[in-house]
Design a protein around this motif. Structure first.
Motif, PDB file in Angstrom:
ATOM      1  N   SER A  85      42.900 -12.543  25.692  1.00  0.00           N
ATOM      2  CA  SER A  85      42.861 -11.289  26.516  1.00  0.00           C
ATOM      3  C   SER A  85      41.512 -10.387  26.052  1.00  0.00           C
ATOM      4  CB  SER A  85      43.860 -10.124  27.147  1.00  0.00           C
ATOM      5  OG  SER A  85      44.672 -10.001  26.606  1.00  0.00           O
ATOM      6  N   GLU A  86      42.200  -9.841  24.798  1.00  0.00           N
ATOM      7  CA  GLU A  86      40.784  -8.658  24.059  1.00  0.00           C
ATOM      8  C   GLU A  86      39.430  -9.468  23.743  1.00  0.00           C
ATOM      9  OE1 GLU A  86      40.862  -5.324  20.297  1.00  0.00           O
ATOM     10  OE2 GLU A  86      42.956  -6.976  20.654  1.00  0.00           O
ATOM     11  N   TYR A  87      40.147 -10.796  23.211  1.00  0.00           N
ATOM     12  CA  TYR A  87      38.763 -11.347  22.649  1.00  0.00           C
ATOM     13  C   TYR A  87      38.019 -11.649  24.243  1.00  0.00           C
ATOM     14  CZ  TYR A  87      34.790 -14.991  21.245  1.00  0.00           C
ATOM     15  OH  TYR A  87      34.463 -15.880  20.785  1.00  0.00           O
ATOM     16  N   ARG A  88      38.075 -11.654  25.343  1.00  0.00           N
ATOM     17  CA  ARG A  88      37.597 -12.146  26.331  1.00  0.00           C
ATOM     18  C   ARG A  88      37.373 -10.846  27.333  1.00  0.00           C
ATOM     19  NH1 ARG A  88      40.304 -14.265  30.148  1.00  0.00           N
ATOM     20  NH2 ARG A  88      42.290 -13.766  28.992  1.00  0.00           N
ATOM     21  N   ALA A  89      37.661  -9.682  26.813  1.00  0.00           N
ATOM     22  CA  ALA A  89      37.598  -8.269  27.371  1.00  0.00           C
ATOM     23  C   ALA A  89      36.461  -7.707  26.827  1.00  0.00           C
ATOM     24  CB  ALA A  89      38.716  -7.397  27.095  1.00  0.00           C
ATOM     25  N   VAL A  90      36.112  -8.161  25.204  1.00  0.00           N
ATOM     26  CA  VAL A  90      34.917  -7.379  24.471  1.00  0.00           C
ATOM     27  C   VAL A  90      33.968  -8.357  24.391  1.00  0.00           C
ATOM     28  CG1 VAL A  90      34.643  -7.906  22.015  1.00  0.00           C
ATOM     29  CG2 VAL A  90      36.849  -6.645  22.266  1.00  0.00           C
ATOM     30  N   SER A  91      33.931  -9.553  24.967  1.00  0.00           N
ATOM     31  CA  SER A  91      32.730 -10.919  25.436  1.00  0.00           C
ATOM     32  C   SER A  91      31.859  -9.836  26.650  1.00  0.00           C
ATOM     33  CB  SER A  91      33.455 -12.087  25.477  1.00  0.00           C
ATOM     34  OG  SER A  91      33.626 -12.620  24.049  1.00  0.00           O
ATOM     35  N   ALA A  92      33.076  -9.461  27.572  1.00  0.00           N
ATOM     36  CA  ALA A  92      32.492  -9.225  28.580  1.00  0.00           C
ATOM     37  C   ALA A  92      31.724  -7.964  28.812  1.00  0.00           C
ATOM     38  CB  ALA A  92      33.750  -9.382  29.944  1.00  0.00           C
ATOM     39  N   GLN A  93      32.428  -7.208  27.683  1.00  0.00           N
ATOM     40  CA  GLN A  93      31.593  -6.029  27.534  1.00  0.00           C
ATOM     41  C   GLN A  93      29.638  -6.565  26.897  1.00  0.00           C
ATOM     42  OE1 GLN A  93      34.300  -3.828  25.102  1.00  0.00           O
ATOM     43  NE2 GLN A  93      34.730  -2.346  27.265  1.00  0.00           N
ATOM     44  N   ILE A  94      29.911  -7.337  26.035  1.00  0.00           N
ATOM     45  CA  ILE A  94      28.976  -7.986  25.462  1.00  0.00           C
ATOM     46  C   ILE A  94      28.075  -8.279  26.078  1.00  0.00           C
ATOM     47  CG2 ILE A  94      27.920  -9.575  23.986  1.00  0.00           C
ATOM     48  CD1 ILE A  94      30.389  -9.387  21.761  1.00  0.00           C
ATOM     49  N   GLU A  95      28.841  -9.292  26.721  1.00  0.00           N
ATOM     50  CA  GLU A  95      27.804  -9.820  27.907  1.00  0.00           C
ATOM     51  C   GLU A  95      27.018  -8.824  28.842  1.00  0.00           C
ATOM     52  OE1 GLU A  95      28.076 -12.170  31.904  1.00  0.00           O
ATOM     53  OE2 GLU A  95      29.149 -12.825  30.141  1.00  0.00           O
ATOM     54  N   GLU A  96      27.712  -7.745  28.897  1.00  0.00           N
ATOM     55  CA  GLU A  96      27.584  -6.407  29.990  1.00  0.00           C
ATOM     56  C   GLU A  96      25.486  -5.391  29.128  1.00  0.00           C
ATOM     57  OE1 GLU A  96      27.067  -4.429  33.761  1.00  0.00           O
ATOM     58  OE2 GLU A  96      27.808  -6.272  33.500  1.00  0.00           O
ATOM     59  N   ARG A  99      28.262  -2.733  16.984  1.00  0.00           N
ATOM     60  CA  ARG A  99      30.165  -2.377  16.620  1.00  0.00           C
ATOM     61  C   ARG A  99      30.692  -4.073  17.798  1.00  0.00           C
ATOM     62  NH1 ARG A  99      28.167   2.395  17.786  1.00  0.00           N
ATOM     63  NH2 ARG A  99      29.098   2.582  19.724  1.00  0.00           N
ATOM     64  N   LEU A 100      30.540  -3.865  18.759  1.00  0.00           N
ATOM     65  CA  LEU A 100      31.140  -5.078  19.950  1.00  0.00           C
ATOM     66  C   LEU A 100      31.003  -6.032  19.414  1.00  0.00           C
ATOM     67  CD1 LEU A 100      30.739  -3.194  23.950  1.00  0.00           C
ATOM     68  CD2 LEU A 100      33.064  -3.757  21.592  1.00  0.00           C
ATOM     69  N   LYS A 101      30.524  -6.285  18.910  1.00  0.00           N
ATOM     70  CA  LYS A 101      29.251  -8.080  18.261  1.00  0.00           C
ATOM     71  C   LYS A 101      30.590  -8.045  17.095  1.00  0.00           C
ATOM     72  CE  LYS A 101      25.145  -9.942  20.232  1.00  0.00           C
ATOM     73  NZ  LYS A 101      24.338  -9.832  20.695  1.00  0.00           N
ATOM     74  N   ALA A 102      30.390  -7.739  15.938  1.00  0.00           N
ATOM     75  CA  ALA A 102      30.885  -7.188  14.831  1.00  0.00           C
ATOM     76  C   ALA A 102      32.810  -6.981  14.474  1.00  0.00           C
ATOM     77  CB  ALA A 102      30.574  -5.517  13.901  1.00  0.00           C
ATOM     78  N   HIS A 103      33.373  -6.128  16.364  1.00  0.00           N
ATOM     79  CA  HIS A 103      34.413  -6.853  15.857  1.00  0.00           C
ATOM     80  C   HIS A 103      34.571  -7.967  17.467  1.00  0.00           C
ATOM     81  CE1 HIS A 103      38.484  -5.140  17.458  1.00  0.00           C
ATOM     82  NE2 HIS A 103      38.261  -5.357  19.026  1.00  0.00           N
ATOM     83  N   LEU A 110      37.987 -10.318  16.029  1.00  0.00           N
ATOM     84  CA  LEU A 110      39.082 -10.831  16.378  1.00  0.00           C
ATOM     85  C   LEU A 110      39.142 -12.820  17.067  1.00  0.00           C
ATOM     86  CD1 LEU A 110      38.402  -8.542  20.087  1.00  0.00           C
ATOM     87  CD2 LEU A 110      40.288  -8.492  17.937  1.00  0.00           C
ATOM     88  N   GLU A 111      37.345 -13.457  16.456  1.00  0.00           N
ATOM     89  CA  GLU A 111      37.606 -14.323  17.089  1.00  0.00           C
ATOM     90  C   GLU A 111      38.927 -15.799  16.080  1.00  0.00           C
ATOM     91  OE1 GLU A 111      33.875 -18.154  17.505  1.00  0.00           O
ATOM     92  OE2 GLU A 111      33.565 -15.947  16.302  1.00  0.00           O
ATOM     93  N   PRO A 112      38.814 -15.510  14.763  1.00  0.00           N
ATOM     94  CA  PRO A 112      39.749 -16.497  14.497  1.00  0.00           C
ATOM     95  C   PRO A 112      41.031 -16.871  15.080  1.00  0.00           C
ATOM     96  CG  PRO A 112      38.567 -15.363  12.443  1.00  0.00           C
ATOM     97  CD  PRO A 112      38.491 -14.550  13.344  1.00  0.00           C
ATOM     98  N   ALA A 113      41.804 -15.103  15.512  1.00  0.00           N
ATOM     99  CA  ALA A 113      43.039 -14.974  15.827  1.00  0.00           C
ATOM    100  C   ALA A 113      43.025 -15.690  17.418  1.00  0.00           C
ATOM    101  CB  ALA A 113      43.554 -13.633  16.052  1.00  0.00           C
TER     102      ALA A 113
END
Length: 131
Positions: A35-46, A106-110, A114-117
Motif C-alpha cells: 500500500s505505501e509503495y502504491r501510494a507513493v507511486s500515485a503521488q509521483i504520477e500526479e 524526493r518521492l522517486k528516491a523514497h 520501498l521497491e525491494p520490500a
C-alpha cells in the motif's frame, strides 16, 4: 495540491478496500503489503501530470439535488423525492515548478527505497496464497 492528492488517495483506499473484500487472499495480501509503495507511486504520477500541464488541479466535490419519482410502500402512485448527488469540479492552481520537481525527486528516491520490500512482500504473498 496536497489536499487534492490526499483526498484522491483516501478515495482510492476506500475503493481498494471495497474491491479487496471480493479479491482473492493473495490479492488482498499484495494490496495490504504494497500500500505505501502504491501510494507513493500515485503521488509521483500526479506530480508528473502537474509538471506536464504546468499547473496543479484542485478537485472539489460539489453537491447537487436530483429530483426523481420514488415508489413508497403502501402508496399506489410514486411521489417526488430528492437525492443528493455529487460531481467533481477541477480548478487550475498555480504551482512553483521548482518545488514540484524537488518533491518529485524526493518521492522517486523514497519509492526506490520501498521497491525491494514491496517486491519481497509480493513474492511472500504469492508463496503464502498460491492461486
Amino acid at each position: 495540491m496536497f489536499k487534492a492528492t490526499k483526498q484522491r488517495l483516501l478515495a482510492a483506499g476506500i475503493v481498494l478496500t471495497l474491491v479487496g473484500a471480493c479479491a482473492t487472499p493473495q490479492k488482498q495480501c499484495i494490496a495490504r503489503e504494497t500500500s505505501e509503495y502504491r501510494a507513493v507511486s500515485a503521488q509521483i504520477e500526479e506530480l508528473e501530470k502537474t509538471l506536464a500541464r504546468g499547473y496543479a488541479l484542485h478537485r472539489q466535490q460539489v453537491p447537487y439535488t436530483e429530483t426523481r419519482l420514488c415508489h413508497v410502500q403502501g402508496r399506489k402512485k410514486p411521489i417526488p423525492c430528492n437525492r443528493t448527488r455529487f460531481h467533481t469540479i477541477e480548478t487550475p492552481v498555480t504551482v512553483d515548478i521548482g518545488e514540484v520537481r524537488k518533491k518529485l525527486a524526493r518521492l522517486k528516491a523514497h519509492r526506490r527505497k520501498l521497491e525491494p520490500a514491496a517486491k519481497s512482500a509480493q513474492a511472500a504473498c504469492i508463496r503464502a496464497y498460491p492461486e
